[in-house]
Design an enzyme around this catalytic site. Structure first.
Site, PDB file in Angstrom:
ATOM      1  N   ASN A   1       0.809  -1.220   0.000  1.00  0.00           N
ATOM      2  CA  ASN A   1       0.000   0.000   0.000  1.00  0.00           C
ATOM      3  C   ASN A   1       0.845   1.273   0.000  1.00  0.00           C
ATOM      4  O   ASN A   1       0.306   2.370  -0.111  1.00  0.00           O
ATOM      5  CB  ASN A   1      -0.965  -0.002   1.187  1.00  0.00           C
ATOM      6  CG  ASN A   1      -2.063  -1.043   1.014  1.00  0.00           C
ATOM      7  OD1 ASN A   1      -2.360  -1.461  -0.102  1.00  0.00           O
ATOM      8  ND2 ASN A   1      -2.652  -1.480   2.116  1.00  0.00           N
TER       9      ASN A   1
ATOM     10  N   CYS B   1     -11.529  -4.699  -6.950  1.00  0.00           N
ATOM     11  CA  CYS B   1     -11.723  -4.946  -5.529  1.00  0.00           C
ATOM     12  C   CYS B   1     -13.134  -5.416  -5.245  1.00  0.00           C
ATOM     13  O   CYS B   1     -14.091  -4.761  -5.623  1.00  0.00           O
ATOM     14  CB  CYS B   1     -11.429  -3.696  -4.725  1.00  0.00           C
ATOM     15  SG  CYS B   1     -10.552  -4.133  -3.251  1.00  0.00           S
TER      16      CYS B   1
ATOM     17  N   ARG C   1     -16.136   1.287  -2.578  1.00  0.00           N
ATOM     18  CA  ARG C   1     -14.926   2.128  -2.586  1.00  0.00           C
ATOM     19  C   ARG C   1     -15.059   3.304  -3.554  1.00  0.00           C
ATOM     20  O   ARG C   1     -14.335   3.394  -4.548  1.00  0.00           O
ATOM     21  CB  ARG C   1     -13.695   1.296  -2.967  1.00  0.00           C
ATOM     22  CG  ARG C   1     -13.344   0.240  -1.946  1.00  0.00           C
ATOM     23  CD  ARG C   1     -11.919  -0.218  -2.131  1.00  0.00           C
ATOM     24  NE  ARG C   1     -11.529  -1.197  -1.133  1.00  0.00           N
ATOM     25  CZ  ARG C   1     -10.297  -1.595  -0.906  1.00  0.00           C
ATOM     26  NH1 ARG C   1      -9.308  -1.097  -1.602  1.00  0.00           N
ATOM     27  NH2 ARG C   1     -10.008  -2.485   0.004  1.00  0.00           N
ATOM     28  N   PRO C   2     -15.988   4.209  -3.317  1.00  0.00           N
ATOM     29  CA  PRO C   2     -16.249   5.275  -4.288  1.00  0.00           C
ATOM     30  C   PRO C   2     -15.071   6.240  -4.430  1.00  0.00           C
ATOM     31  O   PRO C   2     -14.232   6.345  -3.549  1.00  0.00           O
ATOM     32  CB  PRO C   2     -17.473   5.989  -3.703  1.00  0.00           C
ATOM     33  CG  PRO C   2     -17.446   5.680  -2.251  1.00  0.00           C
ATOM     34  CD  PRO C   2     -16.815   4.328  -2.114  1.00  0.00           C
TER      35      PRO C   2
ATOM     36  N   ASP D   1      -7.876  -3.967   6.988  1.00  0.00           N
ATOM     37  CA  ASP D   1      -7.080  -4.985   6.297  1.00  0.00           C
ATOM     38  C   ASP D   1      -6.572  -6.091   7.226  1.00  0.00           C
ATOM     39  O   ASP D   1      -5.969  -7.055   6.762  1.00  0.00           O
ATOM     40  CB  ASP D   1      -5.885  -4.339   5.582  1.00  0.00           C
ATOM     41  CG  ASP D   1      -6.266  -3.759   4.228  1.00  0.00           C
ATOM     42  OD1 ASP D   1      -7.406  -3.976   3.784  1.00  0.00           O
ATOM     43  OD2 ASP D   1      -5.418  -3.090   3.616  1.00  0.00           O
TER      44      ASP D   1
END
Length: 421
Positions: free
Chosen positions: A23, A119, A124-125, A308
């Site tokens: 990430n 994903c 997840r906009p 996560d």
């Protein structure tokens, strides 16, 4: 189709090293597009399929990318004129591809990026990204599945208050603002360690960013940025997964590269459960034995408990006594692993955004499939302690975020194989 087969029951012992952070490396690779002078060399780059995908996106944008897998290094030369369009064939594979938009707007003043994919967890906009770009002076419209952005008078510094501390939006706005005219303030910014790593990288390139890791980030735009060499921070999610592997098997392992400050909310929960952690300069030693205490967890933006790590922590909680509640507030649809845990005889009931775990589950080996990246790791963790043989399929998810996880666990004493059917 590959599968991982685990025979449960072995305690894990020994030492294992954490890779560079997935990430962190993805936004940092896209930020390399900001350097109009000299190439950048990134080291401690994990050998993941997502890294290859983003490298392909950068190549499409006319950057020269050299991936030195044996050195865990990537060299990006973005000194030529960049292309403006990131096409669907790459962006559809991975949401992080949206992060090329900030650098393209900063360098070119315009960009066309396909709406992202890649994903399975919730929607997840990208509204926060668009809100940031519009505040900086870009005109945005969506057409035929593409985002068209145009800042014909260039980007200009401004104040942006995010409705939610979105990691991707914070990163994209930082990159766009780094070459904008004047000062940009991002309020309610994401505070993850990966944000700090990105800001450090851009500052090494000649940027002027302060406040990364806090609620408010200030970016003073500069004329241009140059390539540098930068080492990616260790992956706190991989480190957390390995700490849980030690705890769930009641083993004793040293996780080299684990940084307490990057994962405080996780390590405090582990200690609350009775897991013994020893913090050393270059990593964390984890030891556990006997019964573990029940704790509740609730996922929140950093520095709260990371979404996560939710599924991996759930695997550990299945082996603890008492009543436990896991509440997911960050993403909808992130309990898909529960059905797979139930195939392994887990006692879990989902009510809305909470999963209730009753007592210590006597886990049994079963055939299960990974529903997303972290669920893949969680099912492997459960397999380490299940009675009998567990077979995990859909490993493309796993390969997006872990380098040779089965190999590392095997080296620590797990009875685990990856089989190509």
């Amino acid at each position: 189709m590959d599968k991982i087969v685990i025979k449960g029951g072995n305690k894990l012992t020994g030492e294992v090293k954490v890779e560079g952070a997935k990430n962190a490396v993805l936004p940092i690779l896209t930020a390399s597009l900001l350097a109009s002078d000299k190439p950048s060399k990134l080291v401690n780059v994990p050998a993941l399929s997502d890294v290859e995908t983003i490298n392909n996106v950068l190549t499409t944008l006319n950057a020269d990318v050299t991936y030195k897998k044996d050195e865990n290094a990537v060299v990006v030369d973005a000194t030529k004129t960049l292309n403006e369009e990131a096409p669907y064939e790459y962006v559809s594979k991975m949401r992080a591809s949206i992060l090329v938009m900030g650098p393209l707007l900063a360098r070119l003043g315009h960009a066309i990026v396909a709406l992202p994919g890649g994903c399975a967890i919730g929607s997840r906009p990208i509204e926060q990204h668009i809100k940031g770009f519009e505040a900086l002076g870009a005109e945005i419209h969506l057409e035929n599945g593409n985002i068209y952005a145009n800042a014909k008078d260039g980007l200009k510094g401004t104040s942006i208050h995010l409705d939610f501390p979105s990691v991707g939006a914070t990163q994209n706005i930082i990159m766009a603002a780094s070459l904008a005219k004047g000062k940009t303030l991002i309020e309610n910014a994401a505070k993850e360690p990966e944000i700090v790593d990105l800001a450090n990288y851009i500052n090494e390139m000649g940027g002027r960013i302060t406040g990364a890791g806090t609620d408010t980030i200030t970016i003073n735009g500069v004329e241009s940025l140059h390539g540098v060499e930068h080492a990616i921070i260790p992956d706190r999610i991989e480190a957390g997964t390995l700490l849980i592997a030690g705890a769930i098997t009641r083993g004793d392992i040293f996780v080299r590269g684990a940084i307490k400050e990057h994962m405080a909310s996780l390590v405090y929960k582990l200690e609350e459960m009775g897991v013994e952690l020893e913090y050393q300069e270059d990593g964390i030693r984890v030891r556990a034995e006997g019964d573990l205490q029940p704790v509740d967890i609730k996922t929140l933006p950093h520095p709260g408990f990371p979404t996560d790590m939710q599924s991996q922590m759930m695997a550990l909680l299945l082996t603890a006594n008492g009543h436990k509640v896991v509440t997911e507030t960050v993403f909808e649809n992130r309990f898909m692993h529960v059905a797979e845990f139930k195939r392994m005889n887990a006692n879990i009931n989902v009510e809305g955004r909470s999963a209730k775990l009753e007592g210590k589950s006597q886990l049994q080996g079963a055939q299960v499939k990974a529903t997303d990246l972290r669920a893949a790791a969680a099912l492997i963790l459960a397999g380490l302690v299940a009675d009998g043989k567990t077979s995990v399929t859909e490993l493309t998810h796993l390969d997006r975020g872990y380098v040779d996880l089965h190999g590392k666990l095997k080296q620590l004493g797990a009875d685990i194989e990856r089989i190509n059917d």
